[in-house]
Design an enzyme around this catalytic site. Structure first.
Site, PDB file in Angstrom:
ATOM      1  N   GLY A 247       1.433  -5.909 -11.031  1.00 54.42           N
ATOM      2  CA  GLY A 247       0.892  -7.063  -9.596  1.00 54.42           C
ATOM      3  C   GLY A 247      -0.551  -6.345  -9.623  1.00 54.42           C
TER       4      GLY A 247
ATOM      5  N   ARG B  31      -3.645  -8.051  -6.241  1.00 49.89           N
ATOM      6  CA  ARG B  31      -3.877  -7.193  -4.969  1.00 49.89           C
ATOM      7  C   ARG B  31      -4.134  -5.910  -4.609  1.00 49.89           C
ATOM      8  NH1 ARG B  31       1.370  -9.079  -1.607  1.00 49.89           N
ATOM      9  NH2 ARG B  31       1.931  -7.195  -0.618  1.00 49.89           N
TER      10      ARG B  31
ATOM     11  N   ASN C   8       1.617  -0.548 -12.024  1.00 47.28           N
ATOM     12  CA  ASN C   8       1.031  -0.340 -11.303  1.00 47.28           C
ATOM     13  C   ASN C   8       2.247  -0.994  -9.455  1.00 47.28           C
ATOM     14  OD1 ASN C   8      -1.337  -0.427  -8.548  1.00 47.28           O
ATOM     15  ND2 ASN C   8      -0.963  -2.932  -8.862  1.00 47.28           N
TER      16      ASN C   8
ATOM     17  N   SER D 230       2.936   8.552  -5.666  1.00 45.82           N
ATOM     18  CA  SER D 230       2.088   7.950  -4.720  1.00 45.82           C
ATOM     19  C   SER D 230       2.639   9.979  -3.692  1.00 45.82           C
ATOM     20  CB  SER D 230       3.298   7.303  -3.441  1.00 45.82           C
ATOM     21  OG  SER D 230       2.379   8.120  -1.574  1.00 45.82           O
TER      22      SER D 230
ATOM     23  N   TYR E 230      11.466   5.526  -0.997  1.00 45.42           N
ATOM     24  CA  TYR E 230       9.993   5.169  -1.677  1.00 45.42           C
ATOM     25  C   TYR E 230      10.068   6.640  -2.743  1.00 45.42           C
ATOM     26  CZ  TYR E 230       5.417   4.290  -2.341  1.00 45.42           C
ATOM     27  OH  TYR E 230       4.005   4.288  -2.660  1.00 45.42           O
TER      28      TYR E 230
ATOM     29  N   ILE F  38      -4.115   4.734   0.784  1.00 45.61           N
ATOM     30  CA  ILE F  38      -5.762   3.533   0.512  1.00 45.61           C
ATOM     31  C   ILE F  38      -5.180   2.597   1.313  1.00 45.61           C
ATOM     32  CG2 ILE F  38      -5.969   2.992  -1.576  1.00 45.61           C
ATOM     33  CD1 ILE F  38      -5.508   6.008  -1.472  1.00 45.61           C
TER      34      ILE F  38
HETATM   35  P1  NAD Z   1       0.636  -3.673  -2.545  1.00 46.21           P
HETATM   36  O1  NAD Z   1       1.878  -4.743  -1.372  1.00 46.21           O
HETATM   37  O2  NAD Z   1      -1.234  -5.040  -1.657  1.00 46.21           O
HETATM   38  O3  NAD Z   1       0.286  -5.030  -3.841  1.00 46.21           O
HETATM   39  C1  NAD Z   1       1.703  -4.836  -4.413  1.00 46.21           C
HETATM   40  C2  NAD Z   1       1.779  -5.665  -5.977  1.00 46.21           C
HETATM   41  O4  NAD Z   1       2.876  -5.497  -6.374  1.00 46.21           O
HETATM   42  C3  NAD Z   1       1.741  -6.728  -5.379  1.00 46.21           C
HETATM   43  O5  NAD Z   1       0.751  -7.873  -6.337  1.00 46.21           O
HETATM   44  C4  NAD Z   1       2.704  -7.348  -5.205  1.00 46.21           C
HETATM   45  O6  NAD Z   1       3.516  -8.690  -5.392  1.00 46.21           O
HETATM   46  C5  NAD Z   1       3.588  -6.462  -6.499  1.00 46.21           C
HETATM   47  N1  NAD Z   1       4.787  -6.561  -6.697  1.00 46.21           N
HETATM   48  C6  NAD Z   1       5.702  -6.126  -5.651  1.00 46.21           C
HETATM   49  N2  NAD Z   1       6.961  -6.155  -6.174  1.00 46.21           N
HETATM   50  C7  NAD Z   1       7.179  -6.319  -7.335  1.00 46.21           C
HETATM   51  C8  NAD Z   1       7.775  -6.928  -8.857  1.00 46.21           C
HETATM   52  N3  NAD Z   1       8.892  -6.744  -8.091  1.00 46.21           N
HETATM   53  N4  NAD Z   1       7.485  -7.328  -8.850  1.00 46.21           N
HETATM   54  C9  NAD Z   1       6.374  -7.304  -9.628  1.00 46.21           C
HETATM   55  N5  NAD Z   1       5.290  -7.659  -8.960  1.00 46.21           N
HETATM   56  C10 NAD Z   1       5.368  -6.655  -7.546  1.00 46.21           C
HETATM   57  O7  NAD Z   1       0.291  -2.513  -2.198  1.00 46.21           O
HETATM   58  P2  NAD Z   1      -1.179  -1.558  -2.698  1.00 46.21           P
HETATM   59  O8  NAD Z   1      -1.164  -0.733  -2.115  1.00 46.21           O
HETATM   60  O9  NAD Z   1      -1.814  -2.396  -3.908  1.00 46.21           O
HETATM   61  O10 NAD Z   1       0.051  -0.636  -3.931  1.00 46.21           O
HETATM   62  C11 NAD Z   1      -0.051  -0.767  -4.855  1.00 46.21           C
HETATM   63  C12 NAD Z   1       0.762   0.247  -5.959  1.00 46.21           C
HETATM   64  O11 NAD Z   1      -0.142   1.461  -5.283  1.00 46.21           O
HETATM   65  C13 NAD Z   1       2.192   0.396  -5.449  1.00 46.21           C
HETATM   66  O12 NAD Z   1       3.222   0.968  -6.936  1.00 46.21           O
HETATM   67  C14 NAD Z   1       2.278   1.773  -4.281  1.00 46.21           C
HETATM   68  O13 NAD Z   1       3.578   1.800  -3.785  1.00 46.21           O
HETATM   69  C15 NAD Z   1       1.229   2.505  -4.708  1.00 46.21           C
HETATM   70  N6  NAD Z   1       0.834   3.421  -3.469  1.00 46.21           N
HETATM   71  C16 NAD Z   1       0.157   2.485  -2.632  1.00 46.21           C
HETATM   72  C17 NAD Z   1      -0.553   3.543  -1.625  1.00 46.21           C
HETATM   73  C18 NAD Z   1      -1.257   2.947  -0.429  1.00 46.21           C
HETATM   74  O14 NAD Z   1      -1.849   3.492   0.658  1.00 46.21           O
HETATM   75  N7  NAD Z   1      -1.669   0.930  -0.462  1.00 46.21           N
HETATM   76  C19 NAD Z   1      -0.374   4.643  -1.238  1.00 46.21           C
HETATM   77  C20 NAD Z   1      -0.005   5.782  -2.341  1.00 46.21           C
HETATM   78  C21 NAD Z   1       0.898   4.507  -3.457  1.00 46.21           C
END
Ligand code: NAD
Length: 249
Positions: free
Chosen positions: A12, A15, A90, A142, A155, A188
Site C-alpha cells: 500500500g 499514498r 502497511n 493502530s 478495524y 494521522i
Molecule cells: P490510506 O487509505 O491513505 O492508505 C492505505 C493504503 O493501503 C492505500 O495505498 C491503499 O491502496 C492500500 N490498500 C488498501 N486495501 C488494499 C488491498 N486490499 N491490497 C493492497 N493495498 C491495499 O491510509 P493510511 O492512513 O496511509 O494508512 C496506512 C496504514 O496505517 C493502514 O494500515 C492504516 O490502518 C494504518 N493507520 C492509519 C492511521 C491514520 O490515522 N491514518 C492510524 C492508525 C493506523
C-alpha cells in the site's frame, strides 16, 4: 544511509503512511518494491520520486487479500532485486460502523485486508528469511487495536490481531535472527482520516495531550528506528505514536 543495498517491500505504498515509508527507505539507500491496489499513475509518480533520490524502486499491483499473488510478488521481487531483507505490512482499510449496523461483508473485508494481508505477505516472505537467517518485519497496527474505538469493532479487531501476530511470530523466528515489530499510530493526517466529520475531529483533538494529529513522517520515523540496528535488541514490540491519546482518561 541506514539501509544501503537492503531490499524492502512496502504494501500500500502510493499514498499516506505507505508513501512516506517508501520515501524514508529511498532516502536511507534501500531498494524498494511497493505494492498498489488501483492507481497505476500514482505508483509511477512515486517510483520516479524515489528514483530521483537515487533509489532503485519498482511498483507491483497486488491485492494483499490474494495469497497466491502475494507469493508471486515475493518471488518477483527476489529476482528483480537479487534478495529481500525488509517487509513493511502497511496496507489497510476502515469501514467504520456501529456493530448493530455492520454487515458480515464489512466485517470480513476489513479483517481480510488488514489482518489477512499481513498473514499473506508474511507467510510468503518468512521462508526466505528463515533460510537466510535474517530479516526485518514491521507491521502497521493502530491505537484502535489497543484502546478500542467506537464504530471500529472490525478495524480494532484486525489491528489488535496484528499485535498478537507480531508478538507470536517474534518469539517463533527470533532464533533465526529475524525481528518482528509493529507501530500503532493514533490519528494521522492522511486520506484515511480526512473523511472524518469536523465535529468528531474537534472532539478527538481534546483527547490528544500533544494537541495535534500526527503526520505520516511521525510514523515513518518509528518504522526507520525499528528497522535500524539501533533497535537490534527489540522484537515483538509495538511502538505507539498517538500524541499521548492512549494515556488520556
Ligand atoms: P490510506 O487509505 O491513505 O492508505 C492505505 C493504503 O493501503 C492505500 O495505498 C491503499 O491502496 C492500500 N490498500 C488498501 N486495501 C488494499 C488491498 N486490499 N491490497 C493492497 N493495498 C491495499 O491510509 P493510511 O492512513 O496511509 O494508512 C496506512 C496504514 O496505517 C493502514 O494500515 C492504516 O490502518 C494504518 N493507520 C492509519 C492511521 C491514520 O490515522 N491514518 C492510524 C492508525 C493506523
Amino acid at each position: 544511509m541506514l539501509f544501503k543495498d537492503k531490499s524492502a517491500i512496502v504494501t500500500g505504498g502510493t499514498r499516506g503512511i505507505g508513501r512516506e515509508i517508501v520515501m524514508m527507505l529511498a532516502e536511507e539507500g534501500a531498494n524498494i518494491a511497493f505494492t498498489y491496489l488501483k492507481s497505476a499513475s500514482d505508483a509511477q509518480i512515486l517510483v520516479k520520486e524515489a528514483q530521483s533520490r537515487g533509489a532503485k524502486c519498482l511498483s507491483y499491483q497486488v491485492d494483499v487479500r490474494d495469497f497466491d499473488k502475494s507469493k508471486e510478488l515475493i518471488e518477483k521481487v527476489k529476482l528483480d532485486f537479487g534478495g529481500l531483507d525488509i517487509l513493511v505490512n502497511n496496507a489497510g482499510i476502515t469501514k467504520d460502523k456501529a456493530l448493530m449496523m455492520m454487515s458480515r461483508d464489512e466485517w470480513l473485508e476489513v479483517v481480510d485486508t488488514n489482518l489477512g494481508g499481513v498473514f499473506n505477505l508474511t507467510r510468503n516472505v518468512i521462508v526466505t528469511f528463515l533460510k537466510q537467517k535474517s530479516g526485518l518485519i514491521v507491521n502497521v497496527s493502530s491505537v484502535s487495536g489497543i484502546i478500542g474505538l467506537s464504530r471500529q469493532t472490525n478495524y480494532a479487531s484486525s489491528k489488535a490481531g496484528i499485535i498478537g501476530f507480531t508478538r507470536s511470530l517474534a518469539r517463533e523466528v527470533a532464533p533465526y535472527n529475524i525481528r518482528v515489530n509493529a507501530v500503532a499510530p493514533g490519528f494521522i493526517e492522511t486520506d484515511m482520516v480526512s473523511g472524518l466529520k469536523e465535529e468528531y475531529k474537534n472532539e478527538l483533538m481534546k483527547r490528544i495531550p500533544l494537541a495535534r494529529f500526527g503526520n505520516a513522517k511521525d510514523v515513518a520515523n518509528s518504522v526507520r528506528f525499528l528497522l535500524s540496528d539501533a533497535a537490534g535488541y527489540i522484537t515483538g514490540q509495538t511502538i505507539i505514536m498517538d500524541g499521548g491519546m492512549s494515556l488520556a482518561l
